[in-house]
Design a protein around this motif. Structure first.
Motif, PDB file in Angstrom:
ATOM      1  N   THR A 193      15.533  13.131   2.626  1.00  7.38           N
ATOM      2  CA  THR A 193      15.392  11.958   1.753  1.00  7.38           C
ATOM      3  C   THR A 193      15.129  10.702   2.562  1.00  7.38           C
ATOM      4  N   LEU A 194      15.807  10.559   3.696  1.00  6.04           N
ATOM      5  CA  LEU A 194      15.594   9.392   4.553  1.00  6.04           C
ATOM      6  C   LEU A 194      14.145   9.340   5.035  1.00  6.04           C
ATOM      7  N   LEU A 195      13.620  10.481   5.430  1.00  3.32           N
ATOM      8  CA  LEU A 195      12.230  10.524   5.892  1.00  3.32           C
ATOM      9  C   LEU A 195      11.267  10.232   4.744  1.00  3.32           C
ATOM     10  N   GLU A 196      11.627  10.657   3.549  1.00  3.27           N
ATOM     11  CA  GLU A 196      10.803  10.355   2.376  1.00  3.27           C
ATOM     12  C   GLU A 196      10.781   8.842   2.133  1.00  3.27           C
ATOM     13  N   PHE A 197      11.937   8.206   2.240  1.00  2.40           N
ATOM     14  CA  PHE A 197      12.011   6.749   2.063  1.00  2.40           C
ATOM     15  C   PHE A 197      11.241   6.025   3.170  1.00  2.40           C
ATOM     16  N   ASP A 198      11.210   6.617   4.342  1.00  3.70           N
ATOM     17  CA  ASP A 198      10.518   5.971   5.457  1.00  3.70           C
ATOM     18  C   ASP A 198       9.006   5.986   5.283  1.00  3.70           C
ATOM     19  N   GLU A 199       8.510   6.794   4.348  1.00  3.88           N
ATOM     20  CA  GLU A 199       7.087   6.724   4.024  1.00  3.88           C
ATOM     21  C   GLU A 199       6.739   5.349   3.452  1.00  3.88           C
ATOM     22  N   VAL A 200       7.743   4.670   2.900  1.00  2.45           N
ATOM     23  CA  VAL A 200       7.566   3.303   2.410  1.00  2.45           C
ATOM     24  C   VAL A 200       7.911   2.288   3.491  1.00  2.45           C
ATOM     25  N   LEU A 201       9.033   2.489   4.168  1.00  2.00           N
ATOM     26  CA  LEU A 201       9.478   1.528   5.188  1.00  2.00           C
ATOM     27  C   LEU A 201       8.541   1.491   6.393  1.00  2.00           C
ATOM     28  N   GLY A 202       8.027   2.654   6.789  1.00  2.00           N
ATOM     29  CA  GLY A 202       7.096   2.719   7.924  1.00  2.00           C
ATOM     30  C   GLY A 202       7.750   2.463   9.264  1.00  2.00           C
ATOM     31  N   LYS A 237       0.835  -1.208   0.000  1.00  2.00           N
ATOM     32  CA  LYS A 237       0.000   0.000   0.000  1.00  2.00           C
ATOM     33  C   LYS A 237       0.868   1.256   0.000  1.00  2.00           C
ATOM     34  N   ARG A 238       1.932   1.247   0.791  1.00  2.00           N
ATOM     35  CA  ARG A 238       2.830   2.408   0.862  1.00  2.00           C
ATOM     36  C   ARG A 238       3.569   2.622  -0.459  1.00  2.00           C
ATOM     37  N   VAL A 239       3.967   1.522  -1.104  1.00  2.00           N
ATOM     38  CA  VAL A 239       4.639   1.641  -2.396  1.00  2.00           C
ATOM     39  C   VAL A 239       3.689   2.232  -3.437  1.00  2.00           C
ATOM     40  N   LEU A 240       2.447   1.782  -3.429  1.00  2.00           N
ATOM     41  CA  LEU A 240       1.458   2.352  -4.355  1.00  2.00           C
ATOM     42  C   LEU A 240       1.274   3.848  -4.104  1.00  2.00           C
ATOM     43  N   LYS A 241       1.184   4.233  -2.854  1.00  2.00           N
ATOM     44  CA  LYS A 241       1.015   5.655  -2.505  1.00  2.00           C
ATOM     45  C   LYS A 241       2.266   6.451  -2.876  1.00  2.00           C
ATOM     46  N   TYR A 242       3.445   5.844  -2.678  1.00  2.00           N
ATOM     47  CA  TYR A 242       4.699   6.504  -3.035  1.00  2.00           C
ATOM     48  C   TYR A 242       4.737   6.800  -4.532  1.00  2.00           C
ATOM     49  N   ASN A 243       4.076   5.939  -5.304  1.00  2.00           N
ATOM     50  CA  ASN A 243       3.991   6.125  -6.752  1.00  2.00           C
ATOM     51  C   ASN A 243       2.778   6.967  -7.156  1.00  2.00           C
ATOM     52  N   ASP A 244       2.222   7.680  -6.185  1.00  2.00           N
ATOM     53  CA  ASP A 244       1.139   8.650  -6.413  1.00  2.00           C
ATOM     54  C   ASP A 244      -0.206   8.026  -6.782  1.00  2.00           C
ATOM     55  N   ASN A 302       9.739  -0.819  -6.560  1.00  2.00           N
ATOM     56  CA  ASN A 302       8.786  -1.111  -7.639  1.00  2.00           C
ATOM     57  C   ASN A 302       9.045  -2.458  -8.298  1.00  2.00           C
ATOM     58  N   ASP A 303      10.155  -3.087  -7.937  1.00  2.00           N
ATOM     59  CA  ASP A 303      10.486  -4.407  -8.463  1.00  2.00           C
ATOM     60  C   ASP A 303       9.952  -5.473  -7.515  1.00  2.00           C
ATOM     61  N   ASP A 304       8.647  -5.685  -7.544  1.00  2.00           N
ATOM     62  CA  ASP A 304       7.982  -6.670  -6.695  1.00  2.00           C
ATOM     63  C   ASP A 304       8.319  -6.459  -5.217  1.00  2.00           C
ATOM     64  N   LEU A 305       8.298  -5.188  -4.809  1.00  2.00           N
ATOM     65  CA  LEU A 305       8.491  -4.808  -3.399  1.00  2.00           C
ATOM     66  C   LEU A 305       9.816  -5.329  -2.843  1.00  2.00           C
ATOM     67  N   ASN A 306      10.904  -5.022  -3.522  1.00  2.00           N
ATOM     68  CA  ASN A 306      12.219  -5.491  -3.070  1.00  2.00           C
ATOM     69  C   ASN A 306      12.743  -4.576  -1.963  1.00  2.00           C
ATOM     70  N   ILE A 307      12.121  -4.675  -0.813  1.00  2.00           N
ATOM     71  CA  ILE A 307      12.479  -3.837   0.331  1.00  2.00           C
ATOM     72  C   ILE A 307      13.857  -4.174   0.892  1.00  2.00           C
ATOM     73  N   PRO A 308      14.277  -5.467   0.940  1.00  2.00           N
ATOM     74  CA  PRO A 308      15.624  -5.757   1.444  1.00  2.00           C
ATOM     75  C   PRO A 308      16.709  -4.994   0.680  1.00  2.00           C
ATOM     76  N   ASN A 309      16.596  -4.929  -0.645  1.00  2.00           N
ATOM     77  CA  ASN A 309      17.587  -4.180  -1.424  1.00  2.00           C
ATOM     78  C   ASN A 309      17.469  -2.681  -1.174  1.00  2.00           C
ATOM     79  N   ALA A 310      16.245  -2.198  -1.009  1.00  2.00           N
ATOM     80  CA  ALA A 310      16.044  -0.772  -0.721  1.00  2.00           C
ATOM     81  C   ALA A 310      16.659  -0.408   0.624  1.00  2.00           C
ATOM     82  N   LEU A 311      16.500  -1.295   1.604  1.00  2.00           N
ATOM     83  CA  LEU A 311      17.068  -1.064   2.937  1.00  2.00           C
ATOM     84  C   LEU A 311      18.595  -1.076   2.878  1.00  2.00           C
TER      85      LEU A 311
END
Length: 460
Positions: free
Chosen positions: A388-397, A52-59, A363-372
């Motif tokens: 930027t870190l806080l922006e990324f945390d909108e996805v990480l939560g 859900k957060r990734v979808l929202k991050y993509n507007d 966006n690559d099938d929710l590859n959060i480990p690589n994003a982290l």
């Protein structure tokens, strides 16, 4: 920005294409509220929150619907056994609806502790009995049902490709081989409406055209998803245990009534395993979020632990790994505080490249480990700022924004005394005593970390 997701229905990663531009209809299967959710259950809700957060991050604007199952889910998925709500009622010595209210609130508290965004719509099965009956009537009119002595059933032989979600047609199912057929015509047939047992008093039952009883487990999701998202919507989620029965039967109901599959993308999260077995309420490995909190584990440390493994990979639980995740999360908070006070300016090109890489990963099938991993690499290279870190945390939560201020609580004298003793032990290289005193502090709900120039004490 294209989002790619693994669609269980097609068994491949696909580009996500919504039905309506910039809008997403999302249905996620909620809990059966007869007991607490265990941390294995909660892994699914964290993965869905990331989606859900990734979808929202993509507007995208996300219309998220989650059901609460408070009737109809039997202890055996093959339409046998006791209603889980009735079972919970007997266990707790309370009315079934009171049990449902209690555990619904407990579940909502778990979501809050894990910083999981609430759905736009909560819908309870008991609030939508009429919708479920109407759905069954339409299936009946189209010839997909038959009645036995214990209920109304869906005739799966009426669909030429029943079970495609789980590839059941290639599993050579034989009638009566694995389950007691009873009066079923086909092994895979399932209950749409169950009649109340004649010699048993039920708390939750309703009048219907077929007799007094209660809805089957699968019909609630079909009726409620259609009511709030339409006959066809974008994404349906759940754990992988939903694939062979619950979601397979939702698809059958949707095709039977409307001639179409209810959702375009079916996305499932893998199990959390402990001692090489699936976590379950019936086993000794039933761990709740409160279990973790009682051991001074921050619920967000559990979220951080989950984010280190892809949602489609099985994850082994261990206390050691969880504690390491708590250390990792605390280090991330610490780095965020350093960034808050930093005067380093990140070049625009570097910042843009970092954001592009981050977006490509999520966006690559929710590859959060690589994003982290990318975030940690950028921190190490001093190529990220707090914004930027806080922006990324909108996805990480991980709630970094609310952890930018370090606790200034005064350390009690007894705690300071133990800390001083530990400092002395470390100076004398008495590592055994140092560890013993660290554990003692842990028991007193204080955490000690060794930092440059001394020790850092944090109240847990």
């Amino acid at each position: 920005m294209k989002i790619k997701l693994f669609n269980t229905l097609t068994k491949q990663v696909e580009e996500f294409k919504p039905i309506k531009k910039n809008m997403v209809g999302l249905y996620t299967c909620g809990p059966t509220v007869y007991n607490y959710a265990h941390i294995g259950n909660l892994r699914t809700y964290v993965f869905e929150d990331i989606l859900k957060r990734v979808l929202k991050y993509n507007d995208y604007k996300v219309n998220h619907v989650m059901n609460i199952t408070d009737v109809g889910h039997l202890t055996d998925d093959a339409d046998a056994g006791e209603d889980k709500m009735e079972k919970g009622s007997k266990r707790e010595g309370k009315k079934a609806l009171d049990v449902a209210r209690f555990f619904t609130e407990a579940f909502e508290n778990d979501l809050e502790d894990l910083n999981i965004l609430s759905p736009n719509i909560w819908c309870k099965a008991t609030d939508h009995i009429e919708e479920q009956k109407n759905f069954i009537k339409k299936l009946e009119k189209k010839g997909f049902t038959y009645t036995t002595s214990d209920g109304v059933y869906f005739n799966t032989s009426k669909l030429k490709d029943y079970g495609k979600l789980a590839n059941l047609q290639n599993q050579e199912l034989q009638a009566g081989k694995r389950i007691d057929m009873g009066e079923k015509k086909n092994q895979t047939d399932f209950a749409l409406w169950k009649f109340s047992p004649k010699k048993e008093t039920r708390q939750m039952e309703w009048e219907s055209p077929w007799g007094i009883g209660f809805p089957g487990w699968h019909i609630e999701c079909s009726a409620m998803s259609e009511k709030y998202l339409g006959k066809t919507f974008d994404i349906h989620c759940g754990g992988i245990d939903h694939i062979p029965v619950h979601h397979t039967n939702e698809i059958a109901q949707g095709e039977g009534k409307n001639g179409k599959i209810p959702a375009n993308y079916w996305i499932h999260g893998e199990f959390l395993v402990i001692n090489k077995g699936k976590m379950a309420k019936s086993d000794d490995n039933f761990l709740t979020l409160q279990t973790l909190k009682d051991k001074n584990i921050n619920p967000l440390a559990y979220r951080y632990f989950l984010l280190q493994t892809h949602y489609r990979k099985q994850l082994d639980f261990s206390w050691q790994a969880l504690k390491a995740a708590q250390t990792g999360l605390n280090n991330l908070y610490s780095k965020a505080r350093e960034l808050k006070n930093s005067t380093v300016v990140i070049p625009t090109a570097v910042e843009g490249s970092l954001k592009n890489k981050f977006t490509d990963f999520i966006n690559d099938d929710l590859n959060i480990p690589n994003a982290l991993a990318l975030i940690w690499e950028s921190i190490k290279k001093k190529e990220i700022d707090l914004k930027t870190l806080l922006e990324f945390d909108e996805v990480l939560g991980l709630n970094i924004r609310n952890n930018l201020e370090e606790s200034k609580e005064e350390i009690p004298k007894n705690i300071q005394k133990i800390t001083d003793e530990r400092k002395k032990a470390r100076k004398n290289k008495d590592w055994e005593k140092s560890d013993e005193l660290r554990d003692k502090l842990q028991e007193l709900k204080y955490k000690v970390e060794d930092v440059n120039g001394g020790q850092k004490i944090t109240k847990l």
